[in-house]
Design an enzyme around this catalytic site. Structure first.
Site, PDB file in Angstrom:
ATOM      1  N   ARG A 149       1.235  -1.047  -0.290  1.00  0.00           N
ATOM      2  CA  ARG A 149       0.133   0.426  -0.091  1.00  0.00           C
ATOM      3  C   ARG A 149       0.898   1.128  -0.261  1.00  0.00           C
ATOM      4  O   ARG A 149       0.467   2.071  -0.844  1.00  0.00           O
ATOM      5  CB  ARG A 149      -0.472   0.044   0.979  1.00  0.00           C
ATOM      6  CG  ARG A 149      -2.262   1.210   1.894  1.00  0.00           C
ATOM      7  CD  ARG A 149      -2.616   1.137  -0.254  1.00  0.00           C
ATOM      8  NE  ARG A 149      -3.334   0.152  -0.360  1.00  0.00           N
ATOM      9  CZ  ARG A 149      -4.296  -1.582   0.306  1.00  0.00           C
ATOM     10  NH1 ARG A 149      -4.451  -0.108   1.184  1.00  0.00           N
ATOM     11  NH2 ARG A 149      -5.246  -1.635  -0.331  1.00  0.00           N
ATOM     12  N   THR A 150       1.551   1.605   0.681  1.00  0.00           N
ATOM     13  CA  THR A 150       2.840   2.569   1.058  1.00  0.00           C
ATOM     14  C   THR A 150       3.210   2.540  -0.593  1.00  0.00           C
ATOM     15  O   THR A 150       3.293   4.052  -0.422  1.00  0.00           O
ATOM     16  CB  THR A 150       3.177   2.611   2.353  1.00  0.00           C
ATOM     17  OG1 THR A 150       2.414   2.439   3.477  1.00  0.00           O
ATOM     18  CG2 THR A 150       4.427   3.833   2.481  1.00  0.00           C
ATOM     19  N   LYS A 175      22.141 -11.210   1.070  1.00  0.00           N
ATOM     20  CA  LYS A 175      23.595 -11.574   0.834  1.00  0.00           C
ATOM     21  C   LYS A 175      24.348 -10.923   2.669  1.00  0.00           C
ATOM     22  O   LYS A 175      25.685 -10.696   2.250  1.00  0.00           O
ATOM     23  CB  LYS A 175      24.412 -11.571   0.436  1.00  0.00           C
ATOM     24  CG  LYS A 175      23.782 -12.871  -1.350  1.00  0.00           C
ATOM     25  CD  LYS A 175      25.206 -12.302  -2.321  1.00  0.00           C
ATOM     26  CE  LYS A 175      23.591 -12.534  -3.551  1.00  0.00           C
ATOM     27  NZ  LYS A 175      24.464 -12.222  -4.927  1.00  0.00           N
ATOM     28  N   ARG A 225      11.637   1.498   4.150  1.00  0.00           N
ATOM     29  CA  ARG A 225      10.805   1.565   5.636  1.00  0.00           C
ATOM     30  C   ARG A 225      11.496  -0.002   6.245  1.00  0.00           C
ATOM     31  O   ARG A 225      12.039  -0.506   6.007  1.00  0.00           O
ATOM     32  CB  ARG A 225       9.111   0.899   4.475  1.00  0.00           C
ATOM     33  CG  ARG A 225       9.116  -0.402   5.802  1.00  0.00           C
ATOM     34  CD  ARG A 225       8.038   0.629   6.706  1.00  0.00           C
ATOM     35  NE  ARG A 225       6.798   0.945   6.311  1.00  0.00           N
ATOM     36  CZ  ARG A 225       5.713   0.832   6.310  1.00  0.00           C
ATOM     37  NH1 ARG A 225       5.031  -0.490   6.861  1.00  0.00           N
ATOM     38  NH2 ARG A 225       4.662   1.429   5.451  1.00  0.00           N
ATOM     39  N   HIS A 258       5.922   7.206  11.501  1.00  0.00           N
ATOM     40  CA  HIS A 258       5.240   7.088   9.425  1.00  0.00           C
ATOM     41  C   HIS A 258       5.529   8.301   9.334  1.00  0.00           C
ATOM     42  O   HIS A 258       3.597   8.840   8.995  1.00  0.00           O
ATOM     43  CB  HIS A 258       4.313   6.027  10.061  1.00  0.00           C
ATOM     44  CG  HIS A 258       3.876   5.256   8.597  1.00  0.00           C
ATOM     45  ND1 HIS A 258       4.012   5.936   7.426  1.00  0.00           N
ATOM     46  CD2 HIS A 258       3.135   4.486   8.115  1.00  0.00           C
ATOM     47  CE1 HIS A 258       3.603   5.260   6.447  1.00  0.00           C
ATOM     48  NE2 HIS A 258       2.683   4.959   6.705  1.00  0.00           N
TER      49      HIS A 258
END
Lengths: 309, 309, 309
Positions: free
Chosen positions: A57-58, A86, A107, A135
């Site tokens: 969504r974001t 890795k 994020r 946020h």
């Protein structure tokens, strides 16, 4: 030069009321531009996203925002499942991504990750959700929605209901509301109350009362902000079912609210709001999603375009 | 018409010194263009990627390179996990992808896969890593970095340290260096020495010596190219830990090197280079990543734009 | 204003012969445009895809079609494996996606999903495969291919061979052929015959005969449309192997066909058509894939561009 040019967006706490109002004005302006002019704002610019937690969504909100102002997006949508990772450090990944793009959207589950990334990156960093509290673009989207739909923020009575303990959305919204003169009612089951380590700071900025009973304040609210309650948060399924049922926003509940109250939700929704609420004039969560695209477009435009737009 | 127009990039062995210098000149030119002019080079062209091994880094380097010259990218980033694959042959996938795009970028574990794809495809094919030896665009990026940072390649003493057995990057770099008059020192644990079946051909092009002790040549090197040593390559953890420790490039080691020596690494890095080396003037691996974007942009531009740029 | 402007594409059954011919004419026109003019058609428009079943082929066909007319694509390529899905309803996902894009492309296993989405969405919806019968853009692609390669559809003898029970491609093609005066031969093993619940409706539109023996009609066919037979469909491996072998189209079979017959396949192919058929003048399945890109570009152009092109 606009004051946001080449600046990071790390925490909603960094913003004054004046700055928020500037962002809202830019969002209004971007919504009024015709699509062709809008696409000139970030023509040829590249957004690079790094999602250490998946959030379709974001990510799509940023992607579509960037497309609407003429830019493009590339990046990694789920680093944890990326076999190429890795063991590379966040610092290295951020450095490389800042080579590939003009602005970074990060994020990451860790508190402070975005501030750390901003120190390393040559390019501005936007926090798309970090740690337990931050946020900032969601908070800006939420504040803009309230302003747009209620014509003001000051003086409003705002209820926030659901899981107030774990959702970073709630904390960011509260910090953002701290710039305004609002009366906040926090409604949650006992076990999902707002964390006391955060309330100290929030209380310095904003008056709020806490309750477990959504009926307590229903008739007074101008805004009801609903959040998801996740089953996993409860040790006991019976308690979950009891709580869940009592907080579902339906037409019945709506009748006990002010005629012009608005219902918001950061989405995705499961069943916290009944589907028949969607078609009422009070339901503003899809508008909220649309404003999310436009506030992000405005932020990207101000960060990447020296003269603003 | 430029000589690379509509040509494939299959193996670094196919390039003469003159051709490499032409690519370097084009890269310099692309770096000097302003972003707007740069975006005219491949305006509206589409890059199609087919990654049979995931490699986020290489894919994003191509994606951002293509975006910087005005094109866009689409494709499959991990075919092996693609449920749509359904047993389709490489030939068919390549044919279809050449319908969807103007140039194909192929990463495939098999030797010869890119040459095979180039025979089938209507569109030019770029090898983004195949088999045990070939990663031509990485070699071009590495050679350009050396040229850019040392102002020349001929006459340099170049150390390559780490896993020389399994990394295709090392082989491609060696074949590329074969066009220049360089003195190469290969530094690796006994079990990760360069494969003897390859050394025969490399020896025809280039003089190199082999050692297990990185201290042997440290004070003479102009360039130290560091590669990752993967734990999985060792039968015995103890040997791994011993080897790993002795090859870590830190400030101590840097002090024993020439003042103007440069440190390169194809990235991602785990801990082969200590973080405090990053801020020294010798560390050029992030510049190397940036040059990777620009060399790829130059290659794509020459392949897709008849008149060059 | 063109009649497809802002219209959904839900079912091939919704289209008249006249409308199909309009789409074919637009496709011809788009193929003749130079790339620069073509990119003006949907400049700055965004396609949003929602794939509840992964289908890399179909997704890339839409993505490249959109790129060829100047638009861009974003979305979710495999919702079922998206950890962000979190139980959100199709309705909510469609609503949000219609905020992020100008046209929605939906692949969903349920019958009726696209019609449901179209009712909810503010933006036009294109069905990219739903339920057991509907794949309208594939049918349009297939019909266009026949028209383009045989210069007509009316009057042709068309064989469809393989798994006629489970593939939605076959049903959509049959419904589409229902607009034309064609003679259809359905060739399949007994256990993979076309479903009788569908034949009732198809029979109202089109004459077809059924057989298990591909040799029955081979010398009469103008078009042979081949589909994949999946091992999983058979309870008994022996039966599978017998069936599989008897339906493989090879050079031998081609010799018994008309000199100007064409072979089509929706792809991906496994081994239903031998590789040596690829280079014959009869093999038109790669052209079919290319026409798929252009028919989709034409459809997107007509839906998103008021004046057509």
């Amino acid at each position: 030069m606009n004051e946001f040019y080449q600046k990071d967006i790390i925490s909603i706490k960094d913003y004054t009321k004046d700055q928020l109002e500037t962002i809202f004005a830019s969002t209004d302006k971007i919504m009024q531009l015709n699509p062709q002019d809008r696409r000139e704002i970030c023509k040829g610019k590249t957004l690079g996203y790094l999602f250490y937690e998946p959030s379709t969504r974001t990510r799509l909100s940023f992607d579509s925002a960037m497309a609407s102002i003429g830019g493009n997006s590339l990046g990694i949508s789920d680093i944890s499942s990326s076999s190429t990772q890795k063991g590379e450090s966040l610092a290295d990944t951020v450095r490389i991504m800042s080579i590939y793009s003009d602005v970074l959207v990060l994020r990451n589950p860790l508190d402070g990750s975005s501030r750390f990334a901003a120190e390393i990156s040559d390019k501005p960093v936007i926090n798309a959700g970090s740690g337990t509290e931050e946020h900032p673009t969601q908070a800006i989207q939420d504040l803009f929605t309230i302003k747009k739909e209620k014509k003001k923020i000051d003086g409003l009575k705002i209820g926030i209901v659901g899981d107030l303990k774990y959702g970073r959305t709630v904390y960011s919204l509260l910090y953002g509301l701290g710039n305004y003169d609002v009366d906040v009612r926090l409604i949650s089951p006992e076990s999902l109350r707002i964390r006391s380590d955060s309330t100290y700071e929030i209380k310095k900025r904003i008056d709020f009362t806490e309750t477990t009973d959504i009926e307590d304040h229903l008739d007074e609210l101008d805004v009801l902000y609903v959040t998801r309650i996740q089953k996993e948060r409860f040790p006991d399924e019976e308690e979950y079912l009891k709580v869940k049922g009592s907080y579902v926003v339906g037409l019945d509940m709506l009748k006990r609210m002010k005629d012009d109250a608005i219902i918001l939700h950061p989405l995705p929704r499961i069943d916290e709001i009944a589907a028949d609420v969607d078609t009422t004039k009070n339901a503003k969560y899809f508008e909220q999603a649309e404003y999310g695209k436009h506030t992000r477009a405005a932020l990207l435009g101000m960060i990447l375009n020296e003269n603003g737009f």
